[in-house]
Design an enzyme around this catalytic site. Structure first.
Site, PDB file in Angstrom:
ATOM      1  N   SER A 125      42.009 -38.669  28.734  1.00  0.00           N
ATOM      2  CA  SER A 125      41.282 -37.528  28.153  1.00  0.00           C
ATOM      3  C   SER A 125      41.825 -36.165  28.610  1.00  0.00           C
ATOM      4  O   SER A 125      41.055 -35.216  28.783  1.00  0.00           O
ATOM      5  CB  SER A 125      39.780 -37.642  28.431  1.00  0.00           C
ATOM      6  OG  SER A 125      39.276 -38.821  27.830  1.00  0.00           O
ATOM      7  N   ASN A 159      51.412 -39.765  24.048  1.00  0.00           N
ATOM      8  CA  ASN A 159      51.431 -41.179  23.658  1.00  0.00           C
ATOM      9  C   ASN A 159      50.696 -41.284  22.325  1.00  0.00           C
ATOM     10  O   ASN A 159      49.474 -41.191  22.283  1.00  0.00           O
ATOM     11  CB  ASN A 159      50.730 -42.004  24.752  1.00  0.00           C
ATOM     12  CG  ASN A 159      50.551 -43.455  24.342  1.00  0.00           C
ATOM     13  OD1 ASN A 159      51.147 -43.917  23.360  1.00  0.00           O
ATOM     14  ND2 ASN A 159      49.727 -44.178  25.083  1.00  0.00           N
ATOM     15  N   GLU A 210      45.986 -50.603  27.399  1.00  0.00           N
ATOM     16  CA  GLU A 210      45.704 -51.241  26.100  1.00  0.00           C
ATOM     17  C   GLU A 210      46.597 -52.468  25.906  1.00  0.00           C
ATOM     18  O   GLU A 210      46.166 -53.466  25.335  1.00  0.00           O
ATOM     19  CB  GLU A 210      45.907 -50.220  24.966  1.00  0.00           C
ATOM     20  CG  GLU A 210      44.772 -49.195  24.953  1.00  0.00           C
ATOM     21  CD  GLU A 210      45.139 -47.832  24.413  1.00  0.00           C
ATOM     22  OE1 GLU A 210      46.186 -47.688  23.756  1.00  0.00           O
ATOM     23  OE2 GLU A 210      44.364 -46.883  24.655  1.00  0.00           O
ATOM     24  N   LYS A 259      50.348 -43.796  20.354  1.00  0.00           N
ATOM     25  CA  LYS A 259      49.739 -45.101  20.063  1.00  0.00           C
ATOM     26  C   LYS A 259      50.027 -45.489  18.617  1.00  0.00           C
ATOM     27  O   LYS A 259      51.109 -45.217  18.110  1.00  0.00           O
ATOM     28  CB  LYS A 259      48.239 -45.056  20.378  1.00  0.00           C
ATOM     29  CG  LYS A 259      47.969 -44.483  21.779  1.00  0.00           C
ATOM     30  CD  LYS A 259      46.566 -44.606  22.242  1.00  0.00           C
ATOM     31  CE  LYS A 259      46.439 -43.999  23.633  1.00  0.00           C
ATOM     32  NZ  LYS A 259      45.160 -44.200  24.249  1.00  0.00           N
ATOM     33  N   GLU A 262      46.372 -43.854  35.150  1.00  0.00           N
ATOM     34  CA  GLU A 262      45.448 -43.735  34.024  1.00  0.00           C
ATOM     35  C   GLU A 262      44.195 -44.572  34.284  1.00  0.00           C
ATOM     36  O   GLU A 262      44.166 -45.773  33.967  1.00  0.00           O
ATOM     37  CB  GLU A 262      46.112 -44.225  32.731  1.00  0.00           C
ATOM     38  CG  GLU A 262      47.323 -43.416  32.317  1.00  0.00           C
ATOM     39  CD  GLU A 262      47.534 -43.467  30.804  1.00  0.00           C
ATOM     40  OE1 GLU A 262      47.636 -42.399  30.202  1.00  0.00           O
ATOM     41  OE2 GLU A 262      47.561 -44.567  30.239  1.00  0.00           O
ATOM     42  N   GLY A 309      40.508 -42.150  26.351  1.00  0.00           N
ATOM     43  CA  GLY A 309      39.865 -42.078  25.043  1.00  0.00           C
ATOM     44  C   GLY A 309      38.351 -41.931  25.106  1.00  0.00           C
ATOM     45  O   GLY A 309      37.667 -42.107  24.104  1.00  0.00           O
TER      46      GLY A 309
HETATM   47  P1  PGA Z   1      43.715 -40.245  25.877  1.00  0.00           P
HETATM   48  O1  PGA Z   1      44.778 -41.433  26.079  1.00  0.00           O
HETATM   49  O2  PGA Z   1      44.406 -38.954  26.264  1.00  0.00           O
HETATM   50  O3  PGA Z   1      43.363 -40.279  24.414  1.00  0.00           O
HETATM   51  O4  PGA Z   1      42.553 -40.529  26.772  1.00  0.00           O
HETATM   52  C1  PGA Z   1      45.646 -41.458  27.186  1.00  0.00           C
HETATM   53  C2  PGA Z   1      46.507 -42.688  27.158  1.00  0.00           C
HETATM   54  O5  PGA Z   1      46.011 -43.747  26.729  1.00  0.00           O
HETATM   55  O6  PGA Z   1      47.685 -42.655  27.548  1.00  0.00           O
END
Ligand code: PGA
Length: 261
Positions: free
Chosen positions: A215, A9, A99, A11, A169, A175
């Site tokens: 993460s 992803n 998000e 983003k 998630e 993050g």
């Molecule tokens: P991250 O994000 O791997 O940076 O924690 C995962 C996500 O938001 O899908």
């Protein structure tokens, strides 16, 4: 046996040059390579969907959108419909990311409408659900997950396990560098599968792919993939670097080889 999904992803990261560089690295490593049992997916920002579809042809990497409108068509400036995604032959779309729930006020009902819109166009939703830290600390994880599933999938008909994926998630792991332990993830994945068996059928619950996100990186992927109900990762930060993304595909391929030996 369910495939292992390595879904990146992206983003709101990467402009055109970085997208093209990333695709060139993927082509160099994956073109013509057998990816038995592993399904790599990348979700770039809207402007790059069509470009990436073309750039990654023949690599086995599938493209996903990160969002879709809940409306079919009309005066909705800035929105993109499921029919538009379908016209580009986009096979997957992330919906309900925390998000979007947090910064764009997306409710379970809006997410449900988006799922309906995608399924109408035969695009497979990747539905994100997960609790925040406060809810976990108060022992509310199960309630939150069940409520999100009930709300997002109310009156949603699924014909086959491949119609959609679910991504667990936990918000506290996104993050933050703080990953759920394999056991923490497994407990929730099992719970989701049980809910799907009751709401749909055993066959659907057994076949649907449930990803973990929060993460995930090359260093922790292997232990997560050992969990029986965890079918891959929805990966943010670590999917932005081609070498790390490719490494995670390798780890998934090793995992499949291990299962088959
Ligand atoms: P991250 O994000 O791997 O940076 O924690 C995962 C996500 O938001 O899908």
């Amino acid at each position: 046996m369910r495939e292992i999904v390595i879904a990146g992803n992206w983003k709101m990261y990467k402009g055109l040059n970085e997208v093209l560089e990333f695709c060139a690295e993927i082509r160099a490593q994956l073109k013509g390579k057998e990816l038995c049992g592993v399904l790599p997916i990348l979700a770039p920002a809207y402007p790059f969907l069509a470009i990436m579809m073309k750039e990654l042809e023949g690599t086995g990497v599938q493209i996903a959108a990160q969002n879709v409108s809940n409306h079919n068509e009309g005066a909705y400036t800035g929105e993109v419909s499921s029919a538009m995604l379908a016209s580009l032959s986009i096979p997957y779309c992330i919906v309900g990311h925390s998000e979007r729930r947090a910064y764009h006020s997306e409710s379970d009902e809006i997410i449900r409408e988006k799922i309906m819109a995608l399924l109408t166009e035969e695009i497979k939703p990747i539905l994100c659900i997960g609790e925040n830290l406060d809810q976990r600390n108060k022992g509310e994880t199960q309630r939150v997950i069940m409520e999100q599933l009930e709300g997002c999938l109310r009156n949603v008909t699924l014909y086959s396990p491949s119609d959609m994926m679910i991504a667990y998630e936990p918000i506290w792991a996104i993050g933050t560098g703080r990953t759920a332990s394999g056991e923490q993830a497994q407990e929730v994945h099992r719970m989701i599968r049980k809910w799907l068996a009751i709401r749909y059928t055993d066959e659907l619950a057994d076949g649907i792919k449930i990803l973990y996100g929060g993460s995930v990186k090359p260093e922790n992927l292997e232990r997560l993939l050992k969990m029986p109900d965890l079918d891959g990762g929805l990966i943010g930060g670590a999917s932005l670097k081609a070498d790390k993304y490719l490494k995670m595909i390798e780890i998934a391929l090793d995992q499949v080889a291990g299962r088959n030996s």
